[in-house]
Design a protein around this motif. Structure first.
Motif, PDB file in Angstrom:
ATOM      1  N   LYS A   1      -8.604   1.967  10.770  1.00 22.30           N
ATOM      2  CA  LYS A   1      -8.098   1.103  11.769  1.00 22.30           C
ATOM      3  C   LYS A   1      -8.291  -0.445  11.719  1.00 22.30           C
TER       4      LYS A   1
ATOM      5  N   ALA B   1      -5.116  -1.029  31.766  1.00 24.21           N
ATOM      6  CA  ALA B   1      -5.528  -1.541  30.617  1.00 24.21           C
ATOM      7  C   ALA B   1      -5.870  -0.467  29.763  1.00 24.21           C
ATOM      8  N   ARG B   2      -6.654   0.441  30.205  1.00 25.03           N
ATOM      9  CA  ARG B   2      -7.064   1.351  29.337  1.00 25.03           C
ATOM     10  C   ARG B   2      -5.912   2.420  28.444  1.00 25.03           C
TER      11      ARG B   2
ATOM     12  N   GLN C   1      -4.641   1.072  25.558  1.00 24.31           N
ATOM     13  CA  GLN C   1      -5.723   1.640  24.178  1.00 24.31           C
ATOM     14  C   GLN C   1      -5.420   3.086  23.876  1.00 24.31           C
ATOM     15  N   THR C   2      -4.272   3.228  23.348  1.00 24.83           N
ATOM     16  CA  THR C   2      -3.869   4.747  22.842  1.00 24.83           C
ATOM     17  C   THR C   2      -4.380   5.458  21.804  1.00 24.83           C
ATOM     18  N   GLY C   3      -5.170   4.473  21.138  1.00 29.43           N
ATOM     19  CA  GLY C   3      -5.782   4.766  19.936  1.00 29.43           C
ATOM     20  C   GLY C   3      -4.902   4.768  18.665  1.00 29.43           C
ATOM     21  N   ASN C   4      -3.554   4.622  18.787  1.00 29.86           N
ATOM     22  CA  ASN C   4      -2.426   4.553  17.785  1.00 29.86           C
ATOM     23  C   ASN C   4      -2.514   3.119  17.312  1.00 29.86           C
ATOM     24  N   MET C   5      -2.976   3.253  16.019  1.00 28.87           N
ATOM     25  CA  MET C   5      -3.248   1.867  15.545  1.00 28.87           C
ATOM     26  C   MET C   5      -1.902   0.976  15.135  1.00 28.87           C
ATOM     27  N   GLN C   6      -0.797   1.787  14.805  1.00 26.67           N
ATOM     28  CA  GLN C   6       0.617   1.149  14.790  1.00 26.67           C
ATOM     29  C   GLN C   6       1.053   0.427  16.125  1.00 26.67           C
TER      30      GLN C   6
ATOM     31  N   TYR D   1      -1.183  -0.909  18.307  1.00 26.48           N
ATOM     32  CA  TYR D   1      -1.976  -2.082  18.361  1.00 26.48           C
ATOM     33  C   TYR D   1      -1.254  -3.111  17.388  1.00 26.48           C
ATOM     34  N   ALA D   2      -0.865  -2.789  16.330  1.00 24.63           N
ATOM     35  CA  ALA D   2       0.010  -3.714  15.618  1.00 24.63           C
ATOM     36  C   ALA D   2       1.299  -4.344  15.959  1.00 24.63           C
ATOM     37  N   LEU D   3       1.915  -3.412  16.918  1.00 23.23           N
ATOM     38  CA  LEU D   3       3.000  -3.808  17.570  1.00 23.23           C
ATOM     39  C   LEU D   3       2.558  -4.837  18.675  1.00 23.23           C
ATOM     40  N   TYR D   4       1.506  -4.712  19.507  1.00 22.75           N
ATOM     41  CA  TYR D   4       1.162  -5.760  20.397  1.00 22.75           C
ATOM     42  C   TYR D   4       0.946  -6.935  19.696  1.00 22.75           C
ATOM     43  N   ILE D   5       0.512  -7.013  18.491  1.00 20.30           N
ATOM     44  CA  ILE D   5       0.335  -8.250  17.893  1.00 20.30           C
ATOM     45  C   ILE D   5       1.869  -8.827  17.285  1.00 20.30           C
ATOM     46  N   SER D   6       2.674  -8.065  17.057  1.00 18.56           N
ATOM     47  CA  SER D   6       3.836  -8.282  16.721  1.00 18.56           C
ATOM     48  C   SER D   6       4.839  -8.593  18.013  1.00 18.56           C
TER      49      SER D   6
ATOM     50  N   LEU E   1       4.428  -1.163  10.917  1.00 15.99           N
ATOM     51  CA  LEU E   1       4.647  -0.626  12.489  1.00 15.99           C
ATOM     52  C   LEU E   1       5.155   0.764  12.084  1.00 15.99           C
TER      53      LEU E   1
ATOM     54  N   LEU F   1     -10.246   7.578  18.748  1.00  9.58           N
ATOM     55  CA  LEU F   1     -10.870   6.603  19.177  1.00  9.58           C
ATOM     56  C   LEU F   1      -9.632   5.825  20.127  1.00  9.58           C
ATOM     57  N   LYS F   2      -9.988   5.907  21.694  1.00 10.78           N
ATOM     58  CA  LYS F   2      -8.998   5.498  22.385  1.00 10.78           C
ATOM     59  C   LYS F   2      -9.882   5.213  23.635  1.00 10.78           C
TER      60      LYS F   2
END
Lengths: 500, 655, 110, 532
Positions: free
Chosen positions: A165, B616-617, B620-625, B627-632, C31, C108-109
């Motif tokens: 990740k 907020a938690r 934090q889904t654990g889904n990396m994509q 997270y990338a979407l947040y950034i995008s 994405l 992990l989440k």
């Protein structure tokens, strides 16, 4: 062009990196020449620490010097000295933690040390870089080592996930960062920090859209590394997945190095004029939002956490928010003195944050009893009666993180909010204070568990001597540098002045 | 002897008695404890006499003042510990220490069977000390110290038998009701202080001397007077704060005699007399005083008619008599008030002690329905009681006649007086005569209604008899100190009104002409005496001659009877309408404000933070994509904001 | 500017638009794609998009600034290193989890 | 050096105690050290000159010169008695907790001594940041005292206490920083400073009727911090919880001293620094003071738990203190200072007594008692005396304070002053009702329990109470002996509050050289602008 391309002084400036490189190679070499047999961890750690100490000594001995090296791509000044020292301190202590830790004392310890020192070299480059592309190189060097370090935790499947990740998101952010650099290059014509900052005023006045975008993307690249909201999402997952010493290393050294780089970008080019890009209200408001949201999210999310490492991860996010307030102040300040004062404050805050975070992670290191053990706050129950010293030390650190005087955490926050208020950034200070109150709640939870809850049966303390030492040392330093914050602040402020 | 020394003796003797008895509080030696206490008060009495002597003589000072040290000095407020004996306090101090000595003496016998006599005598001495502070204090604050101090002692003595919850409750009721008065007193002190800049009586009186009479209700002096009167209402048991006094009878009987009849309860009257130059400037306030006094006099007297507890009857009688005194104050007849205060102290103390003797003899029985015919068992008590009875119903030439009659006459004739006030006074006097006669009849006369085989009433020992006799004598002759002019003129030697003369320089008199002539005075005197006499006769016929008549009357007027028997339901009213709502209201307040509002608000904030934390938690889904979407998304928003400005950004979100 | 002019006279903006498109493509790949290898490739695409920008800026700079072209080499090196580390990690997790779908790695989440 | 000695002696004592090897040495040593620091503080009587309002026994050492923060101690009539109250209560508390604290005595005494340093420090700190440091530091030991040695809901209570107080004080921190920068801009020295004497010179802009102006905002930022500490209605709810859960000595110190840090803050900082706002918004505090008095009393009345009752009585009593302060006249302020001492002594004594009975029966429920007077006569007498003091019967200390406060409040506002008098009645109601239910009447289930007969006070417990009882009467009978120490300072404050200045009392020439040096240094800083 009468000056040689590379002078002896240039080499002197990067000597610490060479020291690190040299020492990092020794254990690996021993392993290679010994038939791939892992040398004794103690030997390895001694070599590594030696490297750190030599690098630190070299850096410290060069303090007070200002030198621009390697065709103006490396700059050595007070900020670099402080950044390097912070990186080396946190690196050194992280090595000590790693030596003691269950997950890292295995057969690959020499490689681990090699990677940690390599990462530190990258950080030193980041700290000293005078050129965005060099910064990028430094960040990549640091990050690539970290990706592997995160993954290296023995037998720990979660660490692989965390590493992957971290890697994907890190690379993604790097690409964004790089794209930003490219746009800056295109609009400014150079990637050197001083040139960029010198042209800021002009380009902003022209409303050069590419410049806006480039700057934004560079900021995002940095923000990712220091886990500013909303680029923070990797932080809790990776902190949890990585082995504790590596987490400590990431939380402290990466943050310190990256924030120095950010400060360089935010600095004033011309002492006489307010030339930072924060003069543009849009950037000010964007960054203020990022800072406020980071403080808010970090603190609020930590409240509901029970996993101690995740708590510290969220705490790290919020502290990035506070640091960003300082950085904004440094960039926003009209007078160069105020800007430098704010820079001083940021460095001081980084110093305090490094101490406190190292201490907190050391305690986790002591309590993690087997590979893959995820420490919760409840696991701390009864620590006070089992080991008053450790509990006391952690309590001090927690109070310091919460900003209770007379610890260093208080003085760091005090000077930070002070700097913000001086620049009339009342809302930032206000949110800082409000979120600090929320923070008190979760920083107190470990204290409650240690002192006030019924003792748990399962508490096992590993005799990790170096880690214990780290904890106690950082706790003591937290108090001493709190009471004697004045000398530290003066020291920092003097060295920051060498930037002029 | 030096005044400082005498005052010190006067004040410290009871205090030392308190300390000695207090330190040996475990002792059961009632004789020793009683002797110490009585001796202390007797010493005090002698010292008082010696000081008062200084006031006699041709070139005697108007007052003897001593000052010991500064108690408090803050800003303009200077409060010395200073004491004064002038013509007013002289009367009072003699009554208090004199009657006090007698009652102490009486107590020795009365408390001989008690478990904690030392404690009792300690309290009694301490009461006397506080009473002396109240009387002698040269300033309002010192008076207030004594004022609260006597209240405290009253609390302790009412609840002396604290194991009985009722008695403890009675003590508390007394203290709290008094406190309401004290609060008014405090406000009075404040008003006077900020008006005149002093709390010293001497200075207050000299400063108000030149002030004009206030018209209307909102003048500062009127306000001060009313505030002070609230204090007096509490201490002297006037409507609406009288309720504690009947309950105060829970204490030992000598206490009732001393505190709740002779001394403490008259403090309110004393205070008003003391400040008469101030009160006289506030006629409206005085009207209030008069009306409240008259109302209390009648009101309490009517209740007295139906009570069966011997002490309760006397208690309501006290309330009623205090009403007379306030009536006197209210019409500007401060001298008459003082006069009645003194005579009342004699005969009411006498009657309380007499009732104590009866109760003692009847083995703690207080219900007069279970008495009767005690005359033959308790001859001395009976004889003295009769003196008191005659005195209180106002048969000349006993003390009560003179003082009560002066009040009635002044109520009629004073510039501040009114015929209505006089009429109320007469009604009150008639009721007094009625219930007192009833009391006499039910207790001493007629046939015994108790089991004569089981109960053997016995006459009091000499230590109890002597005070009775002395007080009886005083009740008989005490009135001669204030013989009205109309009577004095026809008597041999033309004795003047000594008391009026004595007080003349110290108290104020209402401005304006008195109306009414000497003949009028004679007529009114005749009316009141005969009405009282008739009432007494009526009672006599009711309770001695035809003992069934009361029941018939009660059956004929059931509503009135119930109302009177239940004391107009005032206690119930207070309980239902004030105390209960206060307690339940406080509970509600606590539950609502603290628990449900402030704490709830705190919790709401806390829960809000927690809710935000949970939200907020969930990011934090654990889904990396993701997270990338947040950034995008952040990149996209930043782009829009930086290039297009906040408006465009708002439009994106439909704003 | 007439439309065919924009099509025929290829200039800086064309390169920039191209690189932006490529970058966005890579971004979307990160994405949206599920396969870890494809994600790695998408990242490479993003880096190469940046390279185009660098070169274009360098080529069209008024002062004939060659820095941009040099930077491309840095970037390519880094890209190679990243690819190496990335593939190594991908192999490791494949060994551990026997899985290449990125949605699988959500332990992990929270 | 005297003040430093007083402030840091407890800290050194804490370290000494932490080094003790045996558990049964701890209490005697702590008692000895506590008495020692009290004795040392008595030297103040010899060194303090009550005839001047100036700051005395000053110590000045620059601490963080860059920010104008200094180690600046001094004492005047406002803090004089509070310092002595603090040092006085410590040995009492130590002796009082002899048996109440049965676990971890070492940690407890360390916390107690550290707390002592923090509290003393905040009373003598004349630098805002230094004050803040001590003010906040005091939270930590109290947090532990409640959290470790407290009752069943201790964690809830202690966290609430900590966060409430922290919230207030962080806002104050912002205000402090703002003041320091204002000083830099406005004052002639052009230097950041947290020196309170310098800050007094500031004339902070104030616009009546508007909320968003510097003085008003600063005023409220400070006020909220101190109001939470006091605690003033409606910020009081942490107090009952903290008190109920705290162990006896914790309650004593909390009520006795810590609450005073709030009211002291108003007196030292809020009123002199923001005189216009204080005057303009005085009615708010008078109002909230009255509400606190009446509300505290009413709620105290219906408490089933005697400790909670005493806690709410604190709310009521501190309401008086607030009223007195914001009467802004000599009577009110003097009364407030007096009432702070009274409350420290009587409420402290009440908590000790409640603790004593709790140790015997392990219950604080009023309904389970009854008839104690017969079983425990000495206890009853002491409790009664303290009750009298609490309801302000004359000749006890409570009366003097309450009287002066009411007098002052009446002068400031007849309306609020008259309302506050209701508190006099209600005070008697809740205390005496409680007293009646616990001590009078038939013996309750706890009292008549034959299996656990109650024993009257031991000698130790009587020794604990004796000094408190003596003070109750001493302060009630001879208030002038106490008042004279604060008289001049209060009059100075009240008469010059619009342009309040404190000078430094020149020490005797024979006083310690280092002190003289500090003075000289400070004077050069303080007087330089005037010369120009």
């Amino acid at each position: 062009m009468t000056t040689p391309l590379v002078s002896l002084k240039d080499m002197l400036v990067v000597a610490p990196m060479f020291a690190l490189l040299f020492m990092s190679l020794i254990p690996v070499m021993i392993k290679v020449f010994n038939g791939n047999k892992e040398p004794k961890p103690f030997v390895t750690v001694v070599y590594a620490l030696l490297g750190v100490i030599v690098a630190g000594g070299l850096t410290a001995s060069l303090a007070g010097m200002k030198h621009v090296a390697f065709s103006e791509s490396i700059v050595f000044d007070g900020m670099a000295v402080w950044g390097s020292l912070l990186v080396l301190i946190s690196g050194g202590f992280s090595l000590m933690l790693a030596y003691d830790h269950v997950e890292t004392d295995g057969r690959q310890f020499s490689e681990q040390c090699f990677l940690m020192l390599g990462s530190m070299i990258g950080m030193l480059i980041v700290v000293m870089s005078n050129d965005l592309i060099v910064t990028f190189l430094g960040i990549e060097m640091m990050s690539l080592c970290l990706y592997i370090l995160v993954a290296m935790s023995r037998e720990h499947t979660l660490s692989k996930e965390a590493a992957f990740k971290y890697f994907v998101l890190g690379s993604f952010a790097s690409a964004v960062f790089l794209y930003g650099i490219a746009l800056l290059y295109g609009t400014v014509g150079s990637t050197q920090n001083p040139v960029v900052t010198a042209k800021v005023a002009e380009l902003l006045a022209n409303h050069n859209q590419l410049f806006y975008l480039g700057l934004a993307m560079v900021i995002i690249g940095f923000a990712f590394k220091v886990s500013i909201f909303p680029f923070h999402a990797w932080t809790p997952d990776v902190y949890q997945g990585a082995s504790t010493p590596i987490t400590a290393f990431m939380a402290t050294a990466v943050k310190a190095a990256t924030f120095i780089a950010i400060l360089r970008l935010f600095q004033h080019a011309d002492p006489a004029t307010r030339s930072s890009f924060l003069a543009e209200p849009k950037f000010l408001s964007v960054l203020s939002w990022l800072a406020v949201l980071s403080m808010l999210l970090g603190n609020v999310a930590a409240v509901m956490q029970n996993n101690f490492k995740r708590i510290l991860a969220y705490s790290s996010i919020s502290h990035s928010g506070y640091l960003l307030v300082g950085v904004i102040t440094a960039g926003f300040a009209e007078r160069i003195e105020s800007s430098l004062a704010a820079t001083t404050v940021v460095l001081f805050y980084l110093f305090s944050y490094t101490l406190m975070t190292l201490g907190a992670f050391s305690l986790i290191g002591i309590l993690e009893k087997q590979v893959g053990h995820s420490l919760t706050v409840d696991d701390l129950k009864g620590l006070a009666s089992r080991s008053p010293v450790l509990a006391g030390a952690l309590a001090i650190i927690m109070f310091s993180l919460a900003g209770v005087p007379p610890t260093i955490g208080f003085f760091a926050k005090f000077s930070l909010f002070g700097a913000a208020i001086e620049q009339n950034l009342y809302w930032l200070a206000f949110w800082g204070v409000m979120t600090s109150v929320v923070a008190v709640f979760y920083y107190l939870r470990p204290v409650v568990a240690m002192y006030m809850a019924e003792a748990s049966e399962t508490l096992v303390l590993r005799p990790a001597v170096l880690t214990r030492m780290t904890l106690v040392l950082t706790a003591i330093a937290t108090i001493i540098f709190g009471l004697a914050s004045s000398p530290v602040l003066e020291f920092v402020s003097e060295s920051v002045l060498t930037r002029l | 002897m030096q005044a400082e020394f005498l005052f010190a003796i006067l004040l410290l003797a009871p205090l030392i008695g308190f300390i000695i008895n207090g330190l040996r509080w475990k002792s059961k030696n009632y004789l020793l404890a009683g002797s110490i206490a009585t001796g202390a008060v007797a010493i005090s009495f002698i010292a008082a006499v010696l000081v008062v002597m200084k006031l006699f003589g041709a070139d005697a000072p108007k007052a003897v003042t001593v000052e010991y040290f500064k108690w408090m000095a803050v800003g303009g407020l200077e409060v010395p510990v200073a004491f004064v004996i002038d013509h007013i306090s002289a009367l009072m101090v003699l009554v208090v220490t004199g009657v006090g000595t007698l009652i102490h003496l009486f107590s020795i016998g009365y408390m001989s069977h008690d478990e904690r006599p030392s404690k009792y005598f300690a309290y009694l001495n301490f009461f006397l000390f506080n009473m002396l502070l109240l009387i002698l204090g040269e300033n309002l604050l010192l008076m207030f110290v004594g004022w609260e101090g006597v209240g405290l002692c009253s609390y302790l003595l009412i609840g002396f038998w604290f194991s009985d919850k009722e008695k403890a409750a009675a003590g508390m009721k007394a203290f709290v009701t008094n406190r309401i008065g004290d609060a008014g007193f405090l406000l009075g002190i404040f008003t006077i202080f900020f008006l005149l800049g002093t709390v010293s009586f001497d200075e207050i009186i000299s400063k108000v001397a030149g002030m004009p009479v206030e018209v209307g209700w909102s003048g500062p002096i009127t306000l001060a007077a009313l505030f002070l009167f609230i204090g007096a209402m509490g201490k002297s048991a006037q409507i609406p704060l009288y309720v504690w006094l009947p309950d105060a009878m829970a204490g030992p009987t000598p206490v009732s005699a001393l505190i709740h009849a002779a001394t403490m309860v008259t403090a309110g009257v004393y205070m008003i007399v003391r400040l008469s130059p101030l009160f006289i400037l506030a006629p409206n306030a005085l009207h209030v005083v008069a009306v409240v006094g008259a109302a209390t006099a009648v009101f309490a007297a009517t209740i007295g008619i139906t009570q069966f507890d011997i002490k309760k009857v006397l208690a309501y009688s006290t309330v009623s008599q205090l009403g007379f005194m306030f009536l006197a104050c209210g019409v500007g007849a401060f001298g008459a008030a003082m006069f009645h205060l003194v005579t009342h102290a004699f005969f009411k103390a006498l009657m309380f002690l007499g009732s104590g003797s009866v109760i003692h003899a009847m083995h703690e029985e207080q219900d007069i329905r279970k008495m009767g015919g005690l005359k033959k068992y308790l001859p001395i008590t009976h004889a003295t009681f009769v003196v008191g009875w005659i005195a209180i119903i106002g048969i000349p030439p006993f003390a009560g006649f003179f003082s009560k009659d002066e009040i009635l006459w002044k109520a009629f004739s004073s510039p501040l007086g009114h015929k209505g006030l006089w009429a109320a006074g007469v009604i009150g006097a008639a009721c007094t005569a009625f219930y007192m006669t009833r009391l006499m009849a039910l207790t001493f006369w007629g046939k015994p209604r108790f089991d004569e085989h089981k109960t053997h009433p016995h006459e009091a020992p000499p230590s109890m008899a002597i005070p009775l006799i002395v007080l009886a004598i005083l009740s008989a002759i005490g009135g001669f100190m204030g013989i009205p002019h109309v009577i004095g003129e026809i008597l041999p030697g033309h004795p003047g009104n000594w008391l009026e003369h004595w007080l003349a320089g110290s108290i104020a008199a209402p401005a304006g002409e008195a109306h009414g002539s000497a003949i009028m005075e004679w007529i009114l005197m005749g009316i009141s005496v005969s009405i009282a006499g008739l009432a007494a006769l009526l009672a006599f016929s009711f309770y001695v001659i035809e003992p069934d008549r009361p029941k018939q009357w009660a059956a004929r007027l059931p509503g009135l009877h119930r109302l009177l028997e239940n004391k107009y339901f005032v206690d119930e009213f207070y309980f239902e309408r004030i105390i209960n709502p206060l307690v339940s209201g406080s509970k509600a307040l606590w539950a609502f404000v603290d628990v449900n509002f402030i704490d709830r608000a705190t919790f709401v904030v806390g829960d809000f933070v927690r809710g935000m934390g949970s939200t907020a938690r969930t990011l934090q889904t654990g889904n990396m994509q993701q997270y990338a979407l947040y950034i995008s998304i952040a990149i996209a928003l930043m782009f829009v904001y930086l290039l297009e400005g906040p408006k465009r950004l708002a439009e994106l979100f439909g704003g | 500017m007439p439309i065919n002019d924009a099509l025929l006279n290829v200039g800086l903006s064309h390169y920039l638009i191209l690189s932006a498109l490529l970058f966005t493509l890579g971004l979307l790949g990160v994405l949206l794609r599920r396969n870890v290898i494809v994600i790695l490739m998408s990242i490479e695409l993003m880096l190469n998009a940046v390279n185009i920008t660098f070169v274009a800026f360098s080529r069209y700079s008024p002062t004939a600034n060659m820095d941009g072209q040099a930077m491309v080499f840095f970037v390519m090196t880094i890209a190679a290193a990243e690819a190496a580390v990335g593939l190594a990690l991908a192999t490791t997790i494949f060994k551990k989890f026997r899985e290449v779908n990125i949605r699988y790695f959500e332990h992990l989440k929270g | 050096m005297l003040l430093s000695l007083i402030v840091f002696m407890p800290l050194v004592s804490a370290i000494l105690i932490s080094l003790l090897p045996k558990e049964n040495w701890i209490r005697p040593t702590a008692l000895f050290l506590g008495l020692a620091q009290f004795v040392v503080s008595l030297v103040l009587f010899a060194q303090y000159d009550p005839s001047t309002p100036a700051l005395q026994l000053v110590e000045f050492v620059p601490w963080v010169p860059a920010l104008g923060v200094s180690y600046f101690l001094g004492i005047d009539g406002i803090s004089f008695w509070l310092v002595l109250l603090t040092t006085f209560l410590l040995p009492v508390v130590i002796l009082g907790s002899w048996t109440a604290i049965d676990k971890k005595p070492k940690g407890f005494h360390i916390a107690l001594f550290v707390l002592q340093t923090a509290m003393l420090g905040s009373f003598v700190a004349m630098d805002l940041v230094l004050f803040y440091v001590f003010f906040e530091l005091s939270l930590v030991p109290m947090y532990f005292i409640v959290g470790i040695w407290g009752g069943t809901r201790r964690i809830y209570a202690t966290t609430k206490f900590f966060i409430y107080t922290m919230l207030g004080s962080l806002l104050m921190l912002l205000a402090i920083i703002y003041l320091m920068f204002t000083a830099q801009e406005v004052l002639p020295a052009k230097q950041m400073t947290a020196n309170i004497l310098e800050l007094y010179k500031l004339d902070i802009p104030f616009i009546a009727g508007q909320f968003l102006n510097p003085q008003t905002l600063l005023f409220f930022a400070f006020s909220v911090a101190f109001a939470i500490k006091v605690p003033m209605f409606p910020f009081h709810t942490w107090l009952p919880d903290a008190h109920v859960e705290a162990p006896t000595p914790g309650s004593v110190v909390l009520a006795g001293v810590m609450l005073k840090m709030g009211s002291y803050g108003f007196l030292r900082f809020v009123i002199p620094l923001f005189p216009e706002a204080s005057e303009h918004y005085a009615w708010v505090f008078l109002f909230l003071g009255v509400v606190g008095i009446i509300y505290g009393a009413l709620v105290a009345m219906v408490q089933p738990d005697v400790k909670k009752l005493v806690a709410y009585s604190s709310v009521s009593h501190m309401g008086y203190v607030m009223m007195g302060l914001f009467a802004l006249n000599t009577y009110g302020v003097t009364g407030s200072i007096y009432q702070m001492l009274n409350h420290g002594i009587s409420t402290g004594a009440l908590f000790l007594l409640v603790g004593m009975i709790y140790e015997r029966t392990h219950s604080r429920e009023i309904e389970k008692y009854g008839g104690l007077a017969k079983v425990l006569p000495i206890f009853t007498i002491l409790f009664f005396i303290v009750t009298l003091s609490s309801i302000a019967v004359p000749m006890t200390n409570g009366f003097v304070g309450e009287f002066l406060i009411l007098l002052g409040a009446f002068e400031a506002s007849m309306f609020f002053g008259s309302l506050a008098v209701i508190g006099v009645v209600l005070g008697a109601v809740y205390m005496l009702w409680m007293f009646k239910r616990m001590f009078f009447g038939e013996e309750g289930e706890l009292v008549s329990d034959k299996k656990h007969p109650l024993h009257d006070l031991s000698l130790r417990e009587m020794v604990v109470m004796a000094p408190l009882i003596v003070l109750i009467f001493w302060m009630g009978l001879l208030p002038n002996q106490f008042l004279q120490y604060s008289k001049v300072s209060v009059e100075h404050l009240v008469s010059t509050k619009d342009a309040y200045q404190l000078s430094i009392h020149t020490p005797q020439p024979e006083s310690d050289a280092q002190l003289a040096f500090g003075m000289k240094f400070f004077k050069s800083v303080a007087q330089a602008p005037e010369a120009k």
